[in-house]
Design a protein around this motif. Structure first.
Motif, short mmCIF file in Angstrom:
data_model
loop_
_atom_site.label_atom_id
_atom_site.label_comp_id
_atom_site.label_asym_id
_atom_site.label_seq_id
_atom_site.Cartn_x
_atom_site.Cartn_y
_atom_site.Cartn_z
N LYS A 98 46.84 48.89 45.98
CA LYS A 98 45.57 48.46 45.38
C LYS A 98 45.81 48.06 43.93
O LYS A 98 46.69 48.62 43.28
N TYR A 115 33.67 41.67 55.17
CA TYR A 115 34.46 42.22 54.06
C TYR A 115 33.62 43.11 53.16
O TYR A 115 34.05 44.20 52.77
N TRP A 120 34.85 45.53 50.20
CA TRP A 120 35.37 44.47 49.34
C TRP A 120 34.25 43.96 48.44
O TRP A 120 33.08 43.93 48.84
N TYR A 137 39.62 44.56 46.59
CA TYR A 137 39.43 45.91 47.17
C TYR A 137 40.22 46.87 46.28
O TYR A 137 41.42 46.72 46.11
#
Length: 138
Positions: A98, A115, A120, A137
């Motif tokens: 991430k 998403y 997201w 994300y």
């Protein structure tokens, strides 16, 4: 359902999934210009994972690992709504670090909702001819 790395023997079926899914869902694109070879051209240097069940491919995700970027996530149109996309998305998140990024065509309202439902966030809308959202994300 099993999520695993793709191998070259999967490519004929992955080409079909990529072509059929885009032709069915990309109402904004010229479907007559889409070909089976698009899969190979659009996944160069990408790590591909597949969802399969009973030796049948249900969908795939292609990841550009150096940038923690999900480039493609496609499901066989016959298997929409069965949680396959969510499992591929989770496997993609586990494979990378991430924050992750992806781009989603602004006209692809179903994908944008998918998403966002999965955590997201839209960052910025870009593009000249074809608009798309950069999503992250964390």
């Amino acid at each position: 359902m099993n999520i695993r790395e793709a191998n070259k023997l999967d490519y004929p079926e992955l080409r079909k999934i990529y072509l059929e899914s885009r032709r069915k869902n990309f109402h904004w694109a010229a479907s007559e210009e889409m070909t089976l070879n698009d899969f190979d051209n659009d996944t160069i240097d990408e790590h591909i994972i597949v969802a399969e069940e009973d030796n049948h491919l249900l969908g795939f995700a292609s990841l550009y690992l150096p940038d923690n970027f999900i480039h493609n996530l496609f499901i066989n149109p016959n298997y929409f709504g069965k949680g396959i996309g969510g499992q591929l998305l989770n496997a993609s998140i586990e494979k990378m670090n991430k924050p992750l990024r992806l781009k989603c065509v602004s006209e692809n309202h179903k994908a944008l909702k998918f998403y966002e439902k999965n955590g997201w966030k839209k960052v910025i809308e870009e593009g000249e001819k074809e608009k798309y959202w950069v999503m992250i994300y964390e």
